[in-house]
Design a protein around this motif. Structure first.
Motif, PDB file in Angstrom:
ATOM      1  N   GLY A  93      12.505  -3.204   1.860  1.00 46.21           N
ATOM      2  CA  GLY A  93      12.860  -1.701   1.847  1.00 46.21           C
ATOM      3  C   GLY A  93      11.943  -1.218   1.016  1.00 46.21           C
ATOM      4  O   GLY A  93      11.112  -1.857   0.387  1.00 46.21           O
ATOM      5  N   GLY A  94      11.949   0.268   1.245  1.00 41.80           N
ATOM      6  CA  GLY A  94      10.846   0.998   0.851  1.00 41.80           C
ATOM      7  C   GLY A  94      11.286   1.360  -0.919  1.00 41.80           C
ATOM      8  O   GLY A  94      12.298   1.569  -1.006  1.00 41.80           O
ATOM      9  N   ASP A  95      10.253   1.825  -1.473  1.00 39.25           N
ATOM     10  CA  ASP A  95      10.518   2.414  -2.670  1.00 39.25           C
ATOM     11  C   ASP A  95      10.992   1.586  -3.830  1.00 39.25           C
ATOM     12  O   ASP A  95      11.480   2.032  -4.923  1.00 39.25           O
ATOM     13  CB  ASP A  95      11.327   3.786  -2.776  1.00 39.25           C
ATOM     14  CG  ASP A  95      10.576   4.712  -1.925  1.00 39.25           C
ATOM     15  OD1 ASP A  95       9.598   4.877  -1.562  1.00 39.25           O
ATOM     16  OD2 ASP A  95      11.600   5.667  -1.153  1.00 39.25           O
ATOM     17  N   ARG A  96      11.005   0.188  -3.557  1.00 34.21           N
ATOM     18  CA  ARG A  96      11.393  -0.698  -4.625  1.00 34.21           C
ATOM     19  C   ARG A  96      11.043  -2.015  -4.538  1.00 34.21           C
ATOM     20  O   ARG A  96      10.683  -2.452  -3.547  1.00 34.21           O
ATOM     21  CB  ARG A  96      12.956  -0.666  -4.675  1.00 34.21           C
ATOM     22  CG  ARG A  96      13.521  -0.942  -3.283  1.00 34.21           C
ATOM     23  CD  ARG A  96      15.264  -0.745  -3.290  1.00 34.21           C
ATOM     24  NE  ARG A  96      15.587   0.712  -3.503  1.00 34.21           N
ATOM     25  CZ  ARG A  96      16.796   1.365  -3.291  1.00 34.21           C
ATOM     26  NH1 ARG A  96      17.559   0.635  -3.307  1.00 34.21           N
ATOM     27  NH2 ARG A  96      16.909   2.528  -3.432  1.00 34.21           N
ATOM     28  N   ARG A 131      12.672   4.225   3.660  1.00 31.88           N
ATOM     29  CA  ARG A 131      12.950   5.412   2.777  1.00 31.88           C
ATOM     30  C   ARG A 131      11.366   5.969   3.012  1.00 31.88           C
ATOM     31  O   ARG A 131      11.109   6.597   4.045  1.00 31.88           O
ATOM     32  CB  ARG A 131      12.927   4.890   1.236  1.00 31.88           C
ATOM     33  CG  ARG A 131      14.505   4.027   1.187  1.00 31.88           C
ATOM     34  CD  ARG A 131      14.675   3.696  -0.261  1.00 31.88           C
ATOM     35  NE  ARG A 131      15.910   3.080  -0.228  1.00 31.88           N
ATOM     36  CZ  ARG A 131      16.043   1.570   0.165  1.00 31.88           C
ATOM     37  NH1 ARG A 131      15.135   0.963   0.137  1.00 31.88           N
ATOM     38  NH2 ARG A 131      17.415   1.109  -0.054  1.00 31.88           N
ATOM     39  N   SER A 132      10.803   6.330   1.491  1.00 33.11           N
ATOM     40  CA  SER A 132       9.736   7.282   1.724  1.00 33.11           C
ATOM     41  C   SER A 132       8.371   6.806   2.121  1.00 33.11           C
ATOM     42  O   SER A 132       7.393   7.560   2.223  1.00 33.11           O
ATOM     43  CB  SER A 132       9.595   8.111   0.682  1.00 33.11           C
ATOM     44  OG  SER A 132       9.030   7.493  -0.454  1.00 33.11           O
ATOM     45  N   GLU A 133       8.541   5.226   2.314  1.00 32.52           N
ATOM     46  CA  GLU A 133       7.127   4.644   2.547  1.00 32.52           C
ATOM     47  C   GLU A 133       6.919   4.425   3.651  1.00 32.52           C
ATOM     48  O   GLU A 133       7.962   4.425   4.749  1.00 32.52           O
ATOM     49  CB  GLU A 133       7.400   3.129   1.793  1.00 32.52           C
ATOM     50  CG  GLU A 133       7.056   3.266   0.395  1.00 32.52           C
ATOM     51  CD  GLU A 133       6.849   1.846  -0.143  1.00 32.52           C
ATOM     52  OE1 GLU A 133       5.635   1.413  -0.176  1.00 32.52           O
ATOM     53  OE2 GLU A 133       7.866   1.359  -0.923  1.00 32.52           O
ATOM     54  N   ASP A 134       5.532   4.355   4.178  1.00 32.96           N
ATOM     55  CA  ASP A 134       5.003   3.994   5.612  1.00 32.96           C
ATOM     56  C   ASP A 134       5.579   2.346   5.962  1.00 32.96           C
ATOM     57  O   ASP A 134       5.041   1.684   5.148  1.00 32.96           O
ATOM     58  CB  ASP A 134       3.703   4.199   5.810  1.00 32.96           C
ATOM     59  CG  ASP A 134       3.203   3.740   7.114  1.00 32.96           C
ATOM     60  OD1 ASP A 134       4.006   3.368   7.781  1.00 32.96           O
ATOM     61  OD2 ASP A 134       1.973   3.772   7.150  1.00 32.96           O
ATOM     62  N   GLN A 168      20.245   2.891   8.569  1.00 39.71           N
ATOM     63  CA  GLN A 168      18.881   2.773   8.049  1.00 39.71           C
ATOM     64  C   GLN A 168      18.414   4.173   7.409  1.00 39.71           C
ATOM     65  O   GLN A 168      18.926   5.310   7.979  1.00 39.71           O
ATOM     66  CB  GLN A 168      17.977   2.738   9.217  1.00 39.71           C
ATOM     67  CG  GLN A 168      17.935   1.011   9.595  1.00 39.71           C
ATOM     68  CD  GLN A 168      16.643   0.925  10.640  1.00 39.71           C
ATOM     69  OE1 GLN A 168      16.546   0.986  11.472  1.00 39.71           O
ATOM     70  NE2 GLN A 168      15.584   0.206   9.680  1.00 39.71           N
ATOM     71  N   THR A 169      17.637   4.027   6.366  1.00 42.08           N
ATOM     72  CA  THR A 169      17.464   5.317   5.587  1.00 42.08           C
ATOM     73  C   THR A 169      15.943   5.314   5.797  1.00 42.08           C
ATOM     74  O   THR A 169      15.267   4.439   5.455  1.00 42.08           O
ATOM     75  CB  THR A 169      17.666   5.097   4.031  1.00 42.08           C
ATOM     76  OG1 THR A 169      19.136   4.612   3.891  1.00 42.08           O
ATOM     77  CG2 THR A 169      17.416   6.203   3.301  1.00 42.08           C
ATOM     78  N   PHE A 170      15.467   6.606   6.117  1.00 37.08           N
ATOM     79  CA  PHE A 170      14.072   7.012   6.241  1.00 37.08           C
ATOM     80  C   PHE A 170      13.921   8.134   5.102  1.00 37.08           C
ATOM     81  O   PHE A 170      14.694   8.591   4.702  1.00 37.08           O
ATOM     82  CB  PHE A 170      13.751   7.203   7.754  1.00 37.08           C
ATOM     83  CG  PHE A 170      13.906   6.339   8.658  1.00 37.08           C
ATOM     84  CD1 PHE A 170      12.987   5.300   8.920  1.00 37.08           C
ATOM     85  CD2 PHE A 170      15.257   5.790   9.181  1.00 37.08           C
ATOM     86  CE1 PHE A 170      12.865   4.335   9.780  1.00 37.08           C
ATOM     87  CE2 PHE A 170      15.269   4.754  10.296  1.00 37.08           C
ATOM     88  CZ  PHE A 170      14.190   4.085  10.629  1.00 37.08           C
TER      89      PHE A 170
END
Length: 497
Positions: A379-382, A409-412, A464-466
């Motif tokens: 996962g992104g941001d963590r 999330r906010s990451e590539d 899924q969270t983008f």
């Protein structure tokens, strides 16, 4: 309940309005406020509740609760303005009181640990149901009574917000539920969601690095887990885990240890292991029993003995518990096997930590007839620190790896995967396919008969969270779609010959 009655046992300052109004509920999202609710102002990661006070009052809030004392003289409202020292603690207390402290009417078991909470909670629920008790299970997978999921509205969190938790517990009381099993996440504990939930047994499973960004440090993450030891009347602890042992040493409460090793009150010994079954011997002060569990793997044996110990400590006989344990079923999305016509072993699992991924891959590596193929990401941001570690675990066991997306999330997502791949050995075969559906399809259709495919990280989840959107996505449905398409192509090929 009148506002005056609700506030009489809580430190507060009230300004304006009448405290003789009726309060029906407590709410911290202004857009969800209904007439008769108290609106509790709190700051989230993205939003500040102070910006939504007018909306809450417009929607029918009968009072506004704040913890910034300077706002008492600045805010001019048509309803009572209530200052409390801590809004999160007040939310817990007020929700419990409004719904008449329903947890006190049942036996409540709360489970914490980095891995295994969902599986152990469902195992305990299944055992109690087999022992003819009515049980509610609350956690990551949803809310269930005797295995049937309730179709009710609540914010889907591992540990529910008090405004939802106590309402659901009141529903349980009215439906004659005798036992409640719930997951106690580190965030749920640290944000006081369980402060006013009367907990009979606190179960400690394990501790590994996770949620470090959420808590600020590994030490604070540990401290949040330990809160359960303060809330529960009695402790059930994993004697094979050093953190759980430390919790036991620091607590003066009655405690019981379980595990696969020595120096425990309940020990589970593996006698024989088949492809899908484990024959075990349980030894305890309350008796011993040889029985067979319908799954394999050390981590599942740990989950089983945690559940067996907890139910035994509730007063049930070892003989009856072990007999019921032979019928245990893994919850949805936990090493969930998907039958198929391709002669593949396909599994979906929620594993999203280093320890959880190691556990399932180590187990499947022992039984894999062909290649072990893994589809996953992080996962992104963590928890960025765990990416290279999960890469190292993956490369140790998997023959082929498909790196994809998992709530970036906010990451590539390509950058996330590059950090994972930094843990691979130089000869590791892998491919990066950022479309998760495409990655799953490629893994299945490129596999040969006898191969084992693990799709990890999301399990039961259906979104899924983008960065700018949340989309519907189910690993299970994706696999079924690929299998259906493959079968149709096979039929079409046969008909054309």
């Amino acid at each position: 309940m009148q506002l005056a009655e609700l506030l009489k046992d809580w430190p507060c300052t009230v300004k304006g309005g009448s405290i003789r109004v009726e309060v029906n509920g407590v709410e911290d999202y202004a857009q969800h406020v209904k007439p008769g609710d108290l609106f509790v102002v709190r700051k989230g990661r993205k939003f500040d509740g102070y910006q939504y006070i007018d909306l809450a009052v417009k929607n029918g809030a009968v009072g506004v609760v704040i913890e910034d004392e300077t706002q008492l003289d600045q805010l001019k409202l048509s309803v009572p303005l209530i200052w409390v020292p801590n809004c999160l603690k007040f939310m817990s207390f007020s929700a419990a009181k409004i719904y008449r402290f329903p947890a006190e009417a049942m036996q409540v078991i709360a489970i914490t640990g980095t891995n295994g909470k969902t599986t152990v909670s469902h195992f305990i629920g299944q055992l109690l149901q087999a022992l003819h008790k009515k049980v509610m299970v609350i956690g990551t997978n949803g809310v269930f009574i005797n295995g049937e999921e309730l179709q009710i509205e609540y914010e889907a969190l591992t540990t529910l917000q008090p405004k939802h938790l106590h309402k659901i517990l009141q529903y349980a009381v009215r439906n004659k539920v005798q036992y409640v099993v719930l997951e106690a996440s580190s965030m749920g504990l640290s944000t006081h969601r369980l402060d006013d939930c009367d907990i009979d047994i606190g179960v400690f499973l394990n501790l590994a690095e996770d949620h470090i960004e959420d808590h600020g440090s590994y030490e604070k993450y540990k401290q949040s887990k330990q809160i359960l030891a303060q809330l529960a009347d009695k402790l059930v602890l994993n004697g094979d885990d050093s953190f759980c042992r430390t919790v036991g040493l620091q607590s003066k409460k009655k405690k019981t240890y379980f595990g696969l090793g020595n120096r425990v009150n309940y020990q589970l010994q593996l006698l024989a292991e088949g492809i899908h079954h484990s024959t075990c011997c349980l030894q305890s002060d309350k008796g011993q029993k040889v029985f067979t569990l319908p799954f394999v793997g050390e981590h599942q044996l740990q989950n089983a003995i945690a559940a067996i110990t907890t139910v035994s400590e509730l007063g049930f006989s070892i003989e009856n518990i072990c007999e019921a344990a032979e019928q245990l079923r893994l919850p949805k999305g936990r090493l969930e096997s998907i039958p198929n016509h391709l002669n593949l072993s396909i599994y979906i699992d929620y594993a999203h930590t280093e320890a959880a991924l190691r556990a399932i891959l180590k187990t499947l590596r022992k039984t894999a007839k062909g290649d072990l193929i893994l589809v996953f990401s992080c996962g992104g941001d963590r928890d960025k620190h765990k990416r290279i570690k999960m890469g190292a675990v993956a490369t140790k066991y998997a023959d082929m790896i498909y790196l994809t997306t998992d709530n970036p999330r906010s990451e590539d997502p390509a950058y996330i995967n590059s950090q994972i791949a930094a843990g691979f050995i130089s000869t590791q075969k892998y491919e990066m396919i950022l479309d998760r559906a495409e990655a799953i399809e490629k893994a299945i259709l490129s596999a040969k008969e006898g191969d084992t495919i693990v799709i990890a990280g999301k399990g039961h989840e259906t979104t899924q969270t983008f960065k700018d959107k949340e989309i519907y996505f189910s690993d299970y449905e994706c696999v079924q779609s690929v299998l259906a398409k493959s079968l149709k192509n096979k039929v079409d090929d046969c008909q054309s010959q």
